[in-house]
Write an enzyme that holds these catalytic residues in place. Structure first.
Site, PDB file in Angstrom:
ATOM      1  N   LYS A  55       0.819  -1.220   0.000  1.00 32.81           N
ATOM      2  CA  LYS A  55       0.000   0.000   0.000  1.00 32.81           C
ATOM      3  C   LYS A  55       0.855   1.273   0.000  1.00 32.81           C
ATOM      4  O   LYS A  55       0.372   2.334  -0.407  1.00 32.81           O
ATOM      5  CB  LYS A  55      -0.918   0.009   1.224  1.00 32.81           C
ATOM      6  CG  LYS A  55      -1.926  -1.132   1.241  1.00 32.81           C
ATOM      7  CD  LYS A  55      -3.241  -0.731   0.599  1.00 32.81           C
ATOM      8  CE  LYS A  55      -4.280  -1.833   0.769  1.00 32.81           C
ATOM      9  NZ  LYS A  55      -5.569  -1.480   0.176  1.00 32.81           N
ATOM     10  N   SER A  80      -8.845   0.037   7.025  1.00 35.24           N
ATOM     11  CA  SER A  80      -8.711  -0.868   8.180  1.00 35.24           C
ATOM     12  C   SER A  80      -7.257  -1.029   8.579  1.00 35.24           C
ATOM     13  O   SER A  80      -6.962  -1.707   9.546  1.00 35.24           O
ATOM     14  CB  SER A  80      -9.317  -2.229   7.850  1.00 35.24           C
ATOM     15  OG  SER A  80      -8.540  -2.868   6.864  1.00 35.24           O
TER      16      SER A  80
END
Lengths: 316, 316
Positions: A55, A80
């Protein structure tokens, strides 16, 4: 911000843009796992990426693509965990502020990661509506720029650089397996295979307990999972319009796996590759193990997506 | 078999000899651990080596250095684990037989690793006399060539290639930390630093519960540890004449650490580097953490020696 599906040049530019900040992650191999699968496996270790997950690539590319005046008001997101850390890292590196809306049941290791990077944390109920409302408030209050975890072409172009790197190092792959949650990594992988691969076929693994992507892939429209119950906490979200369109164009098939199969794959990776991965990260390897008969003698890249897991909570 | 302390050319030759069989292991970094130590750290990940430990280097170099007629009768050793796997791997790759004498309390993961590679296992009581007697019987019965885990110059030259590789990748290191058990890795590291480094200083970490090397280092003769009680199961043996001589010539200092400090270092590496290491492997990093005030702003290589650990038995 990019308003069209990333082209080859967009992904090349993304890679150039983020290179000074990211790790060129190693590709690991295991004779034992090769024999077990009857194939040659190349594990691209994004668990060894900055913030412990791929990410970082998408978050950094999106932040670095913003005009300076927008960036100066800060960036925000809901996530999350791993995308939250990516946005927090991007803000820290680019000297701006990050606001992160996180479901209050996110894993502690991911919460701590965000805090440590100096981001402002706002907790919410663990559902999409609460997450989106949380972000809306931040945008109204601070004018911060929202960077969606996957429904964002700059994020997708960033995630695409993981498989681009893998194919540059291992030029003769037959296929690549990636996990699918919201589809940012998978759509990026599909695009990179299309632009940079020599007939590389892309497959996805998805948890049975969050099986929306396979339904969307079949019906060609966004579907919800029949139920949500899986250890793979990073793969709970639905596809978006942007990711589904790319996935339909570039991905061959999606395989679902049970939590039992995910844990078996995770344990094999711990034992044989000597690396720490989070449960979501074991999903594509679990998918390959389950379907190995169809992949005999192939050269297979597997994107290991992240390593942010509370080890004390895993049972070996 | 080499009868003199490895020279620069011996280590270069060893590296050429084993290169086709080993992994050029990655060097990992962590901003968090750099900040924590006030230094720049470069972790050489020999836990990601074949058989999960640097021992593959020394075992392969020793086996590959044998004349063919000797090799054909098989190779043998005694070892609590990682060297055993290295010899088993070497025999498998070179189409000969491996006989391994192992203490019956060796970790299961190491026993299984040896079995899987097709070696013949002979269990013995967990003491040096029983191990040496076991090997004697094998030599008498089969004429197999004994490859000592560390009191062997070819083994030492092989282990030296880990830090040679590290210094080739990171040319400006100020020092290197390595663990010390029998001293094969530490003496090899010392030699490589001397031959290939630009004033690289070598330090060792040793468990308090197996603290023979520090005593031998001070008295300049082989000493026994005052007591044996440590989680670092790979570092229980004493130095040998060969390793002590090289260590006295090439190593700056040895630091001891408690099991508590070893486990804290291990947890940091799991959390921050996302890799699996065995307790012995955390010892040099624990030594650095304990003495970090003396190493501010230095560029420090840390040899992570192995990753063969029963995860179910570790408490996080």
């Amino acid at each position: 911000m990019n308003q069209h599906i990333p082209q080859q040049t967009d992904i090349v530019a993304a890679h150039q843009r983020i290179k000074p900040y990211i790790v060129k992650t190693p590709v690991l191999r295991s004779d034992f796992l090769d024999e077990l699968c009857g194939a040659e496996l190349f594990f691209k270790c994004e668990n060894l990426q900055k913030i412990g997950a791929f990410k970082a690539r998408g978050g950094l590319n999106a932040a670095l693509s913003l005009p300076k005046e927008k960036l100066s008001k800060g960036i925000c997101t809901h996530s999350s965990g791993n995308h939250a850390q990516a946005i927090a890292l991007a803000a820290k590196l680019l000297n701006t502020k990050a606001y992160i809306v996180m479901p209050k049941n996110a894993p502690e290791i991911k919460i701590n990661g965000v805090k440590e990077l100096g981001a402002e944390l706002i907790f919410c109920e663990p559902n999409l509506e609460a997450r989106e409302n949380g972000v809306k408030e931040i945008i109204e209050k601070y004018g911060a720029e929202f960077i969606h975890p996957f429904d964002n072409y700059d994020v997708i172009a960033g995630q695409a650089t993981a498989s681009k790197e893998l194919m540059e190092e291992q030029v003769d792959l037959d296929c690549i397996f990636a996990p699918v949650g919201g589809g940012g990594l998978l759509s990026g992988t599909g695009l990179s295979a299309k632009y940079f691969g020599k007939k590389v076929q892309v497959y996805a693994g998805e948890p049975e307990g969050a099986a929306d992507a396979i339904l969307s892939f079949k019906s060609k429209k966004i579907e919800k999972a029949p139920y949500i119950n899986t250890i793979a906490d990073g793969l709970l979200t639905n596809l978006s319009d942007k990711t589904l369109e790319i996935i339909l164009d570039t991905v061959i098939d999606i395989f679902t796996v049970s939590d039992e199969e995910i844990l078996a794959a995770l344990k094999l990776i711990y034992d044989r590759l000597k690396i720490i991965i989070e449960p979501s990260c074991a999903v594509p390897f679990a998918a390959l193990l389950k379907n190995k008969a169809a992949f005999q003698n192939k050269k297979i890249g597997i994107i290991l997506s992240g390593g942010n897991v509370d080890l004390a909570k895993l049972k070996f």
